[in-house]
Design an enzyme around this catalytic site. Structure first.
Site, PDB file in Angstrom:
ATOM      1  N   LEU A  62       0.859  -1.176   0.000  1.00  0.00           N
ATOM      2  CA  LEU A  62       0.000   0.000   0.000  1.00  0.00           C
ATOM      3  C   LEU A  62       0.895   1.225   0.000  1.00  0.00           C
ATOM      4  O   LEU A  62       1.992   1.205   0.591  1.00  0.00           O
ATOM      5  CB  LEU A  62      -0.887   0.040   1.251  1.00  0.00           C
ATOM      6  N   ASP A  63       0.441   2.300  -0.635  1.00  0.00           N
ATOM      7  CA  ASP A  63       1.178   3.554  -0.541  1.00  0.00           C
ATOM      8  C   ASP A  63       1.280   3.969   0.924  1.00  0.00           C
ATOM      9  O   ASP A  63       0.414   3.637   1.743  1.00  0.00           O
ATOM     10  CB  ASP A  63       0.454   4.661  -1.320  1.00  0.00           C
ATOM     11  N   LYS A  64       2.308   4.719   1.245  1.00  0.00           N
ATOM     12  CA  LYS A  64       2.504   5.196   2.613  1.00  0.00           C
ATOM     13  C   LYS A  64       1.266   5.925   3.131  1.00  0.00           C
ATOM     14  O   LYS A  64       0.882   5.776   4.295  1.00  0.00           O
ATOM     15  CB  LYS A  64       3.727   6.129   2.663  1.00  0.00           C
ATOM     16  N   THR A  66      -1.837   5.494   2.350  1.00  0.00           N
ATOM     17  CA  THR A  66      -3.050   4.685   2.349  1.00  0.00           C
ATOM     18  C   THR A  66      -3.099   3.803   3.584  1.00  0.00           C
ATOM     19  O   THR A  66      -2.114   3.164   3.946  1.00  0.00           O
ATOM     20  CB  THR A  66      -3.102   3.805   1.084  1.00  0.00           C
ATOM     21  N   ARG A 161      -5.353   6.575  -7.001  1.00  0.00           N
ATOM     22  CA  ARG A 161      -5.156   8.021  -6.880  1.00  0.00           C
ATOM     23  C   ARG A 161      -5.206   8.688  -8.250  1.00  0.00           C
ATOM     24  O   ARG A 161      -5.775   9.776  -8.414  1.00  0.00           O
ATOM     25  CB  ARG A 161      -3.828   8.290  -6.166  1.00  0.00           C
TER      26      ARG A 161
END
Length: 240
Positions: A62-64, A66, A161
């Site tokens: 996961l993105d930081k 998220t 995103r």
């Protein structure tokens, strides 16, 4: 300690939702790196240290910014099996998001190739050679704030995103895609990995967790708006 009897276990960077022989299920906090950053350990190492499980393996990321559900494999063999399910699109994932901009359409499908843009961001193209594919619903939360339920069919970097940005409704609080001035007024990036389901070793697994960070995510209005989405796998997903 008996880890399963102690669940749920809550730590500063994650909470533990389930521990199986093949994997651990956590909910990652927003703002926590998945990968090691200098001397700061990655999420798998943090869970290892907290639970004393032995080595854990990252299956996906996961993105930081998220928050939400992640699977961590407990062996190299389990990691390979879960990674294969991801590659073969046998794992169903659903995300929740908020936007403070009006989308070009309220539900549908977002399809297009992705290419690198400026400052580490990505952009959606009109071509469809190897496209990112996302389906979505949306619902009003309060005037000026709209909730989104997102179903990615591919796993491209920043896919959701970028999809939200392409709708004219970037994720609320997202400095990279919504603009610094607007995003700085909010307390987090409003994107959360909400639900995941799959079959492993002939066993069905399904996990869901609501976000617990961010004033807008924790509001009664948001919780009311998403009530129809509690079983996303049963929805009649839009095709266009």
């Amino acid at each position: 300690m008996n880890l399963k009897n102690d669940l749920p276990a809550i730590y500063s960077d994650f909470s533990v939702l389930d521990i199986q022989d093949e994997f651990v299920v956590i909910s990652k906090a927003a703002g926590v790196d998945v990968h090691r950053d200098g001397d700061n350990p990655g999420i798998a190492e943090k869970v290892e240290q907290a639970l004393n499980t032995g080595k854990l393996y990252l299956v996906h990321r996961l993105d930081k910014v998220t928050s939400g559900l992640m699977l961590l494999a407990r062996s190299a063999e389990s990691c390979d099996a879960l990674a294969r399910l991801f590659r073969e699109k046998q794992i169903q994932k659903y995300y929740l998001a908020l936007s403070d901009s009006k989308p070009g359409k309220k539900q549908g499908r977002i399809v297009g190739d992705m290419a690198r843009s400026r400052r580490g961001s990505w952009k959606l193209l009109k071509s469809r050679e190897n496209p990112a594919i996302t389906q979505f619903f949306s619902a009003s939360v309060i005037p000026g704030i709209r909730a989104f339920l997102l179903k990615p069919h591919t796993g491209k970097t920043h896919q959701l995103r970028v999809a939200m940005k392409s709708l004219g409704a970037p994720v609320a609080g997202d400095h990279l895609y919504a603009g610094t001035d607007k995003a700085s007024q909010l307390d987090r990036v409003y994107l959360h990995a909400f639900c995941i389901s799959f079959v492993l070793c002939n066993q069905n697994y399904r996990y869901s967790v609501l976000p617990d960070q961010g004033a807008l995510f924790c509001s009664d209005e948001f919780r009311t708006a998403i009530l129809p989405w509690q079983s996303p796998e049963r929805l009649d997903w839009p095709g266009k």
